[in-house]
Design an enzyme around this catalytic site. Sequence first.
Site, PDB file in Angstrom:
ATOM      1  N   SER A 255     -37.806 -12.246  -3.543  1.00 57.49           N
ATOM      2  CA  SER A 255     -39.372 -12.639  -3.618  1.00 57.49           C
ATOM      3  C   SER A 255     -39.832 -11.821  -4.966  1.00 57.49           C
ATOM      4  CB  SER A 255     -39.981 -12.244  -2.612  1.00 57.49           C
ATOM      5  OG  SER A 255     -40.189 -10.763  -2.298  1.00 57.49           O
ATOM      6  N   LYS A 256     -41.074 -12.087  -5.044  1.00 54.29           N
ATOM      7  CA  LYS A 256     -41.839 -11.598  -6.207  1.00 54.29           C
ATOM      8  C   LYS A 256     -41.640  -9.971  -6.330  1.00 54.29           C
ATOM      9  CE  LYS A 256     -45.000 -14.246  -8.798  1.00 54.29           C
ATOM     10  NZ  LYS A 256     -43.982 -15.357  -9.395  1.00 54.29           N
ATOM     11  N   ARG A 257     -41.703  -9.425  -4.905  1.00 53.94           N
ATOM     12  CA  ARG A 257     -41.604  -7.796  -4.665  1.00 53.94           C
ATOM     13  C   ARG A 257     -40.173  -7.297  -5.392  1.00 53.94           C
ATOM     14  NH1 ARG A 257     -39.799  -6.412   0.281  1.00 53.94           N
ATOM     15  NH2 ARG A 257     -39.427  -8.602   0.464  1.00 53.94           N
ATOM     16  N   HIS A 258     -39.369  -8.259  -5.828  1.00 54.07           N
ATOM     17  CA  HIS A 258     -37.966  -7.520  -6.281  1.00 54.07           C
ATOM     18  C   HIS A 258     -37.985  -8.092  -7.957  1.00 54.07           C
ATOM     19  CE1 HIS A 258     -36.916  -8.696  -2.145  1.00 54.07           C
ATOM     20  NE2 HIS A 258     -36.765  -7.444  -2.386  1.00 54.07           N
ATOM     21  N   GLY A 259     -38.893  -8.673  -8.287  1.00 49.90           N
ATOM     22  CA  GLY A 259     -39.065  -9.016  -9.807  1.00 49.90           C
ATOM     23  C   GLY A 259     -39.422 -10.501  -9.937  1.00 49.90           C
TER      24      GLY A 259
END
Length: 512
Positions: A255-259
């Site tokens: 998800s966005k948390r990882h990039g």
Amino acid sequence: MSVRVRFAPSPTGLLHVGALRDALFKYLFARHCGGQNILRIEDTDRSRYNPDSEREFIETLRWVGIDFDEGPHVGGPCAPYRQSERKEAGIYEPYVRRLLDEGHAYKAFDTPEELAAMREHQIAHKLPVGYFGGEWRDAPPSKVEAAEREGRPYVIRQRIPRGQRIVVDDVIRGRIEWDSDQIDDPVLIKADGMPTYHFAAMVDDHLMGITHIMRGEEWISSAPKHALLFDMFGWERPVFVHCPVIVGNDGKKLSKRHGATRVLDYMAQGFLPSALKNFIALIGWSPGDDREGMTERELIEAFSLEGLQPSPGRFDIEKLRWLNGWHIRRLSVAEFVDAFQGYAREPYVAEYWTQVAEPQPEAARKAGEIARMAEAVARDRGYAERFFALAQERTTVLADLPDVCGFFLEDEPPMDPKAVAKWLTQPHAPDLFQFLVQNLFRMNSEAQCEAVLREYAERAGFEKLGPVVHPTRVALTGKTAGPGLFELMAVLGPARMEPRLRRALEIARSGS
Ligand code: GLU
């Protein structure tokens, strides 16, 4: 038989990292085998089709450097390559008729209310949810004909045989078995006459001579329906290859948390297509040794289905950053400058930094810095190549370049206040800068610059070069870190050093 694979997106949104990997594996496999890579647009769900999305897919893949031998944008012997156009051309009709005639499909006239009630009943009684026949699968022909005469809308469903084991051999997972009683009868043709993905994709895979259905493992549950369709037509099944999902480095769903998840955002952040390909290829595939940095040619040479991993592939942004540096350092200086200029020209770069990147408004500054640097590079390419050569070792992403070497382009580069407080207020600073200004005439080469700094250190009684090097670096670059001092001095040359040293002299005089 030559390998033929297809990337078959349903263009409903942005091109994400998972789809990129799907496209990349097929591209590498086709190129490795000397086969064909085909792009097919699966747009039969007209309510979700988005023409901007199709453009985004094609343009992003072009930027990454994944090309196609056949597709809507390049044509080919199996054209058209958009399923909506194939439907218009009547390609699917004979196949639907054949399934109906042979009893592998049937018309179902259930109303939306009836389907909703069926679902509720299944959930309430903890039964498998889905359409397992209802009143139409085994309805007598007279009942079906009567419903048709009344003009009642209907769908055409696949008649999944009951009481059987369905076996699919998957290259990664091996043999997978299903109890056919657990598999619902999927819709093949919708009430508006449009084929569903299940039907159109498999008919097209056959007609296009696809040898390997490679795709994400989220499609595994559809594999028995797809394999059965091939069997029902008496066609040879393609090889199935279902690749495990991509997870973040914490093991959780990507998800966005990882990039960023949109591929184009990586372009805008300044990643090279070669690095992104290298990185994505290693998520869930291994060359069989411990190589990490790999060129496109090496990836193609090494790619094989045996190297595909059965466990979820991890997405580690730090590895991507490391690989990008690796790829940047492999470029010649001229290629490195070209890469930056090409990057700065991409329209999405400015849009990304002004509208997408966080935090704003700070990120928006980057757009201006990149554009200004590109203009300066175009004005004096020779000078740019000299300072890009010094920046190459220190650059992780192209967007860093204004930070890493923007000072080469400004007579008064912004000063880091901490660096000023620490080094320009030293008691010897005014004397040092005075000395340097006086000796600029003999500071052309690296060796000459070093000699002058050493001479000053000796004269002022410093045993080490630090008290001379640090203030000089701050005077010339505004910062405490950067490329080697003597090298950067030689690139700047006396004419560019003079105004910077004079400014530093003023600051040092007023501050001491
Ligand atoms: N159209 C499907 C998708 O959007 C393709 C699935 C497949 O490769 O069979 O992912």
